[in-house]
Design a protein around this motif. Structure first.
Motif, PDB file in Angstrom:
ATOM      1  N   GLU A  31       0.831  -1.211   0.000  1.00 23.69           N
ATOM      2  CA  GLU A  31       0.000   0.000   0.000  1.00 23.69           C
ATOM      3  C   GLU A  31       0.864   1.259   0.000  1.00 23.69           C
ATOM      4  OE1 GLU A  31      -2.653  -0.733  -0.999  1.00 23.69           O
ATOM      5  OE2 GLU A  31      -4.079  -1.614   0.376  1.00 23.69           O
ATOM      6  N   ALA A  32       1.980   1.234   0.721  1.00 22.20           N
ATOM      7  CA  ALA A  32       2.879   2.388   0.714  1.00 22.20           C
ATOM      8  C   ALA A  32       3.453   2.618  -0.676  1.00 22.20           C
ATOM      9  CB  ALA A  32       4.002   2.185   1.734  1.00 22.20           C
ATOM     10  N   ALA A  33       3.788   1.532  -1.375  1.00 21.35           N
ATOM     11  CA  ALA A  33       4.328   1.649  -2.732  1.00 21.35           C
ATOM     12  C   ALA A  33       3.290   2.209  -3.698  1.00 21.35           C
ATOM     13  CB  ALA A  33       4.808   0.283  -3.216  1.00 21.35           C
ATOM     14  N   ARG A  34       2.017   2.011  -3.386  1.00 17.37           N
ATOM     15  CA  ARG A  34       0.943   2.543  -4.227  1.00 17.37           C
ATOM     16  C   ARG A  34       0.619   3.995  -3.908  1.00 17.37           C
ATOM     17  NH1 ARG A  34      -3.538  -2.396  -4.520  1.00 17.37           N
ATOM     18  NH2 ARG A  34      -2.440  -3.633  -6.113  1.00 17.37           N
ATOM     19  N   GLY A  35       1.315   4.563  -2.942  1.00 17.27           N
ATOM     20  CA  GLY A  35       1.123   5.973  -2.629  1.00 17.27           C
ATOM     21  C   GLY A  35       0.252   6.241  -1.427  1.00 17.27           C
ATOM     22  N   TYR A  36      -0.249   5.201  -0.771  1.00 15.09           N
ATOM     23  CA  TYR A  36      -1.039   5.407   0.435  1.00 15.09           C
ATOM     24  C   TYR A  36      -0.106   5.707   1.614  1.00 15.09           C
ATOM     25  CZ  TYR A  36      -5.000   3.460  -2.115  1.00 15.09           C
ATOM     26  OH  TYR A  36      -5.985   3.234  -3.036  1.00 15.09           O
ATOM     27  N   ARG A  37      -0.566   6.540   2.518  1.00 20.21           N
ATOM     28  CA  ARG A  37       0.237   6.936   3.667  1.00 20.21           C
ATOM     29  C   ARG A  37      -0.040   5.989   4.834  1.00 20.21           C
ATOM     30  NH1 ARG A  37       0.250  12.507   5.536  1.00 20.21           N
ATOM     31  NH2 ARG A  37       2.518  12.252   5.629  1.00 20.21           N
ATOM     32  N   VAL A  38       1.029   5.401   5.340  1.00 20.75           N
ATOM     33  CA  VAL A  38       0.933   4.357   6.356  1.00 20.75           C
ATOM     34  C   VAL A  38       1.579   4.828   7.655  1.00 20.75           C
ATOM     35  CG1 VAL A  38       1.676   2.023   6.982  1.00 20.75           C
ATOM     36  CG2 VAL A  38       0.928   2.511   4.632  1.00 20.75           C
ATOM     37  N   GLY A  39       0.903   4.590   8.777  1.00 22.33           N
ATOM     38  CA  GLY A  39       1.471   4.828  10.097  1.00 22.33           C
ATOM     39  C   GLY A  39       1.410   3.548  10.911  1.00 22.33           C
ATOM     40  N   ILE A  40       2.347   3.394  11.830  1.00 22.85           N
ATOM     41  CA  ILE A  40       2.408   2.196  12.678  1.00 22.85           C
ATOM     42  C   ILE A  40       2.409   2.621  14.137  1.00 22.85           C
ATOM     43  CG2 ILE A  40       3.736   0.145  13.305  1.00 22.85           C
ATOM     44  CD1 ILE A  40       4.945   0.192  10.487  1.00 22.85           C
ATOM     45  N   VAL A  41       1.612   1.936  14.954  1.00 21.95           N
ATOM     46  CA  VAL A  41       1.541   2.200  16.388  1.00 21.95           C
ATOM     47  C   VAL A  41       1.840   0.913  17.150  1.00 21.95           C
ATOM     48  CG1 VAL A  41       0.108   2.982  18.311  1.00 21.95           C
ATOM     49  CG2 VAL A  41      -0.177   4.020  16.043  1.00 21.95           C
ATOM     50  N   ASP A  42       2.894   0.922  17.943  1.00 17.13           N
ATOM     51  CA  ASP A  42       3.206  -0.186  18.844  1.00 17.13           C
ATOM     52  C   ASP A  42       2.707   0.188  20.232  1.00 17.13           C
ATOM     53  OD1 ASP A  42       4.722  -1.545  16.807  1.00 17.13           O
ATOM     54  OD2 ASP A  42       6.356  -0.150  17.207  1.00 17.13           O
ATOM     55  N   LEU A  43       2.026  -0.731  20.899  1.00 17.97           N
ATOM     56  CA  LEU A  43       1.507  -0.426  22.228  1.00 17.97           C
ATOM     57  C   LEU A  43       2.584  -0.531  23.298  1.00 17.97           C
ATOM     58  CD1 LEU A  43      -1.151  -0.506  20.686  1.00 17.97           C
ATOM     59  CD2 LEU A  43      -2.144  -1.795  22.575  1.00 17.97           C
ATOM     60  N   THR A  44       3.551  -1.439  23.127  1.00 18.72           N
ATOM     61  CA  THR A  44       4.609  -1.615  24.125  1.00 18.72           C
ATOM     62  C   THR A  44       5.974  -1.578  23.443  1.00 18.72           C
ATOM     63  OG1 THR A  44       4.996  -4.012  24.047  1.00 18.72           O
ATOM     64  CG2 THR A  44       3.029  -3.263  25.216  1.00 18.72           C
ATOM     65  N   LYS A  45       7.021  -1.544  24.266  1.00 19.82           N
ATOM     66  CA  LYS A  45       8.388  -1.604  23.763  1.00 19.82           C
ATOM     67  C   LYS A  45       8.923  -3.031  23.731  1.00 19.82           C
ATOM     68  CE  LYS A  45       9.641   3.027  25.392  1.00 19.82           C
ATOM     69  NZ  LYS A  45      10.561   3.812  26.256  1.00 19.82           N
ATOM     70  N   GLY A  46       8.085  -4.002  24.089  1.00 19.52           N
ATOM     71  CA  GLY A  46       8.534  -5.386  24.089  1.00 19.52           C
ATOM     72  C   GLY A  46       9.566  -5.679  25.155  1.00 19.52           C
ATOM     73  N   GLU A  47       9.483  -4.931  26.267  1.00 18.80           N
ATOM     74  CA  GLU A  47      10.529  -5.025  27.286  1.00 18.80           C
ATOM     75  C   GLU A  47      10.539  -6.341  28.058  1.00 18.80           C
ATOM     76  OE1 GLU A  47       7.033  -2.798  29.215  1.00 18.80           O
ATOM     77  OE2 GLU A  47       8.051  -2.837  27.273  1.00 18.80           O
ATOM     78  N   MET A  48       9.456  -7.113  27.966  1.00 15.58           N
ATOM     79  CA  MET A  48       9.414  -8.393  28.669  1.00 15.58           C
ATOM     80  C   MET A  48       9.979  -9.539  27.829  1.00 15.58           C
ATOM     81  SD  MET A  48       8.320  -7.845  31.696  1.00 15.58           S
ATOM     82  CE  MET A  48       7.887  -9.487  32.272  1.00 15.58           C
ATOM     83  N   GLY A  49      10.338  -9.252  26.599  1.00  8.72           N
ATOM     84  CA  GLY A  49      10.897 -10.287  25.739  1.00  8.72           C
ATOM     85  C   GLY A  49      12.227 -10.790  26.258  1.00  8.72           C
ATOM     86  N   THR A  50      12.519 -12.050  25.998  1.00  7.11           N
ATOM     87  CA  THR A  50      13.762 -12.657  26.459  1.00  7.11           C
ATOM     88  C   THR A  50      14.978 -11.992  25.835  1.00  7.11           C
ATOM     89  OG1 THR A  50      12.628 -14.767  26.729  1.00  7.11           O
ATOM     90  CG2 THR A  50      15.028 -14.844  26.625  1.00  7.11           C
ATOM     91  N   ARG A  51      14.840 -11.555  24.578  1.00  6.31           N
ATOM     92  CA  ARG A  51      15.980 -11.018  23.840  1.00  6.31           C
ATOM     93  C   ARG A  51      15.770  -9.536  23.542  1.00  6.31           C
ATOM     94  NH1 ARG A  51      14.967 -16.125  21.606  1.00  6.31           N
ATOM     95  NH2 ARG A  51      13.827 -15.349  19.799  1.00  6.31           N
ATOM     96  N   GLY A  52      16.872  -8.799  23.543  1.00  3.97           N
ATOM     97  CA  GLY A  52      16.817  -7.387  23.214  1.00  3.97           C
ATOM     98  C   GLY A  52      16.453  -6.532  24.410  1.00  3.97           C
ATOM     99  N   THR A  53      16.694  -5.230  24.275  1.00  2.76           N
ATOM    100  CA  THR A  53      16.324  -4.254  25.292  1.00  2.76           C
ATOM    101  C   THR A  53      15.298  -3.305  24.685  1.00  2.76           C
ATOM    102  OG1 THR A  53      18.007  -2.632  24.630  1.00  2.76           O
ATOM    103  CG2 THR A  53      18.674  -4.355  26.215  1.00  2.76           C
ATOM    104  N   PRO A  54      14.558  -2.552  25.507  1.00  5.61           N
ATOM    105  CA  PRO A  54      13.591  -1.598  24.955  1.00  5.61           C
ATOM    106  C   PRO A  54      14.218  -0.623  23.958  1.00  5.61           C
ATOM    107  CG  PRO A  54      13.183  -1.899  27.288  1.00  5.61           C
ATOM    108  CD  PRO A  54      14.447  -2.641  26.988  1.00  5.61           C
ATOM    109  N   ASP A  55      15.395  -0.102  24.269  1.00  4.32           N
ATOM    110  CA  ASP A  55      16.039   0.855  23.364  1.00  4.32           C
ATOM    111  C   ASP A  55      16.411   0.209  22.040  1.00  4.32           C
ATOM    112  OD1 ASP A  55      15.788   2.872  25.215  1.00  4.32           O
ATOM    113  OD2 ASP A  55      17.853   2.718  25.959  1.00  4.32           O
TER     114      ASP A  55
END
Length: 239
Positions: A31-55
């Motif tokens: 859809e972005a390639a077709r010219g539509y404007r796309v936004g993304i909203v994440d509710l959390t930073k995934g801080e409880m995941g085993t791997r990675g840090t919030p940053d």
């Protein structure tokens, strides 16, 4: 990636920083390639995941959004592992909807093994409704998008349609791989979000299967709660 107040065509919501890519990355890239404007909203930073840090996960998410062609990506900073469907959280999402006035909302399917996915689906569904109530926080103009399209993460059942994302599948894979803390060196280990070993192979095999259902290389399945309008069935099935 700067946040703007301009109207957007599609807002995709996810509980964690890689949910949207896994479930609907191909559609968003298309859809972005077709010219539509796309936004993304994440509710959390995934801080409880085993791997990675919030940053690290925020940085990876921004890179993935750029790969998909999104205009912006924001994080509502709800607690990972404890997303609650309460008035405060619902209104956080509703204010985003009112601010950017999307035509379409994309959210996770409500039946899922991960409680955060379930609650994100319920929260966004309620936010969609409440964003259109004029007497609720009337200082902000009410607005309700036309529809919510639900994407699948762990479960796939009763879908309404499948989108051919074959041309944009490499882009989806690049966006998923941008979440290196989740899919890089650890890519062959079980991932909690999907509950499977070798999650990259699971995602690709699932999308290949969905594509096979409509005779293409890769597809993404979606569900809507209202009938899908077709002006001319022959344009779909008469070729």
């Amino acid at each position: 990636m700067e946040t703007t107040r301009d109207q957007i065509d599609i807002i995709a919501f996810g509980a964690h920083p890689d949910d949207v890519e896994i479930g609907a990355g191909g559609l968003l890239a298309k859809e972005a390639a077709r010219g539509y404007r796309v936004g993304i909203v994440d509710l959390t930073k995934g801080e409880m995941g085993t791997r990675g840090t919030p940053d690290i996960r925020i940085e990876e998410a921004q890179k993935a959004a750029e790969i998909l062609g999104a205009e912006w990506r924001i994080n509502l900073e709800m607690p990972d592992g404890n997303i609650t469907v309460d008035h405060e959280n619902v209104m956080k999402a509703a204010r985003v909807i009112r601010t950017y006035r999307p035509k379409v909302i994309i959210a996770p399917y409500w039946d899922d093994r991960h409680p955060d996915h379930v609650n994100t689906s319920l929260l966004v569904t309620e936010a969609h409704f409440k964003a259109g109530l004029r007497k609720l926080e009337p200082e902000m103009e009410a607005f309700r998008p036309n529809i919510i399209i639900y994407y699948f993460l762990n479960r796939m059942e009763g879908f309404s349609f499948i989108v051919d994302v074959s041309e944009y599948y490499a882009q989806k894979q690049e966006a998923v791989n941008a979440h290196y803390s989740q899919f890089g060196d650890a890519g062959l280990k079980p991932l909690a979000i999907l509950g499977v070993k070798a999650p990259l192979q699971f995602i690709e095999s699932r999308d290949r299967f969905q594509g096979s259902q409509i005779g293409v290389a890769y597809g993404e399945a979606f569900l809507v709660r209202s009938p899908v309008p077709l002006e001319d069935p022959l344009r779909v099935w008469g070729r």
